[in-house]
Design a protein around this motif. Sequence first.
Motif, short mmCIF file in Angstrom:
data_model
loop_
_atom_site.label_atom_id
_atom_site.label_comp_id
_atom_site.label_asym_id
_atom_site.label_seq_id
_atom_site.Cartn_x
_atom_site.Cartn_y
_atom_site.Cartn_z
N LEU A 3 0.78 -1.24 -0.04
CA LEU A 3 0.01 0.05 0.03
C LEU A 3 0.92 1.19 -0.15
O LEU A 3 0.58 2.29 -0.71
N LEU A 4 1.93 1.35 0.57
CA LEU A 4 2.90 2.37 0.46
C LEU A 4 3.42 2.77 -0.67
O LEU A 4 3.73 3.71 -1.12
N ARG A 5 3.56 1.55 -1.48
CA ARG A 5 3.90 1.69 -3.10
C ARG A 5 2.73 2.13 -3.82
O ARG A 5 3.10 2.08 -5.20
N HIS A 6 1.61 1.92 -3.36
CA HIS A 6 0.36 1.95 -4.38
C HIS A 6 0.55 3.26 -5.07
O HIS A 6 0.80 4.37 -4.66
N GLU A 7 0.02 3.01 -6.43
CA GLU A 7 0.19 4.38 -7.27
C GLU A 7 -0.64 5.39 -6.97
O GLU A 7 -0.57 6.66 -7.38
N ARG A 8 -1.91 4.97 -6.42
CA ARG A 8 -2.88 5.91 -5.96
C ARG A 8 -2.90 6.38 -4.67
O ARG A 8 -3.16 7.44 -4.24
N TYR A 9 -2.56 5.34 -3.69
CA TYR A 9 -2.83 5.61 -2.37
C TYR A 9 -1.55 5.92 -1.63
O TYR A 9 -1.52 6.21 -0.26
N GLY A 10 -0.45 5.59 -2.18
CA GLY A 10 0.92 5.14 -1.38
C GLY A 10 1.30 6.81 -1.41
O GLY A 10 0.78 7.73 -1.36
N PHE A 11 2.60 6.64 -0.98
CA PHE A 11 3.52 8.12 -0.96
C PHE A 11 3.71 8.80 -2.04
O PHE A 11 3.96 9.93 -1.90
N ALA A 12 4.09 8.08 -3.30
CA ALA A 12 4.46 8.66 -4.55
C ALA A 12 3.22 10.00 -5.09
O ALA A 12 3.77 11.12 -5.38
N PRO A 13 1.89 9.42 -4.99
CA PRO A 13 1.09 10.65 -5.22
C PRO A 13 1.44 12.07 -4.57
O PRO A 13 0.86 13.12 -5.01
N VAL A 14 1.61 11.83 -3.40
CA VAL A 14 1.86 13.00 -2.59
C VAL A 14 3.05 13.62 -2.47
O VAL A 14 3.19 14.67 -2.56
N THR A 15 4.12 12.89 -2.43
CA THR A 15 5.57 13.28 -2.34
C THR A 15 6.19 13.78 -3.60
O THR A 15 6.95 14.71 -3.89
N SER A 16 5.76 13.24 -4.93
CA SER A 16 6.38 13.51 -6.21
C SER A 16 6.14 14.85 -6.75
O SER A 16 6.81 15.52 -7.02
N PRO A 17 4.71 15.17 -6.37
CA PRO A 17 4.27 16.64 -6.92
C PRO A 17 5.23 17.77 -5.83
O PRO A 17 5.44 18.91 -6.49
N ARG A 18 5.65 17.43 -4.83
CA ARG A 18 6.47 18.15 -4.13
C ARG A 18 8.04 18.21 -4.27
O ARG A 18 8.76 18.77 -3.64
N GLY A 19 8.37 17.35 -5.37
CA GLY A 19 9.61 17.36 -5.78
C GLY A 19 10.51 16.09 -5.20
O GLY A 19 11.77 16.23 -5.45
N HIS A 20 9.87 15.28 -4.54
CA HIS A 20 10.70 14.12 -4.06
C HIS A 20 10.70 13.17 -5.02
O HIS A 20 9.84 12.70 -5.57
N THR A 21 11.84 12.34 -5.15
CA THR A 21 11.94 11.01 -5.95
C THR A 21 12.18 9.97 -4.92
O THR A 21 13.05 10.10 -4.17
N LEU A 22 11.07 9.05 -4.99
CA LEU A 22 11.08 7.90 -4.02
C LEU A 22 12.14 6.68 -4.79
O LEU A 22 11.86 6.51 -5.89
N VAL A 23 13.06 6.29 -3.93
CA VAL A 23 13.92 5.21 -4.52
C VAL A 23 13.59 4.15 -3.49
O VAL A 23 13.85 3.97 -2.25
N ASP A 24 12.92 3.30 -4.15
CA ASP A 24 12.51 1.85 -3.33
C ASP A 24 13.62 1.08 -3.32
O ASP A 24 14.15 0.50 -4.24
#
Length: 193
Positions: free
Chosen positions: A165-186
């Motif tokens: 769920l933390l990786r989920h493309e709709r509910y996870g971290f990326a939809p919130v953090t990517s627009p703020r300029g963060h790149t998540l490295v799993d």
Amino acid sequence: MSSNSLCVGVVAPLTGRLAPLGSPLSYVLRRLAPLLAHIRNGGRRYDVTVAVRDSRSDPDAARQAVRDLAGADGANVVLTMAGTRVLPAVTDACEEAGVPCASTTFPWQAYVDTRGAGPGHRFRWTYHFAWGLDDIAAVFADLWERVDDTGAVGCLWNDDVQGRLLRHERYGFAPVTSPRGHTLVDLGAYREP
């Protein structure tokens, strides 16, 4: 139980790997139970008991705890918290037993997903209140921005429901953090426990 008595059932992780989560709840229950011994509602007095059962941090034990609370203790309502596998076991058992249940400290998306439902689904006997993964992601993004405005962030998430769920493309971290300029490295899923 008589019509003038109420039983509040609690399923808490008192032992097992989730016991550190159950410890604060146990403390609150010890302090709160004497204050709830008698309550009034609509001019009527009720004797209240608080029955606590140990989930043992295990889904099967949690389901048994609900059966014991609903049967032997005559619980009118069950309260529970936390545990990726334990909380859904408690809430599903309450649905099966027809006992109202309030749960918390588990992101609402995980609550809905682990129970095989979608957003907006209404359960008959169980009610959940908690923050969402999006709320948690926003808090983490705020923390990261205090260190560095943007950049790569290494993520270490488990191979279980929580990590998925933390990786989920709709509910996870990326939809919130990517627009703020963060790149998540799993860094890859790790096995639990």
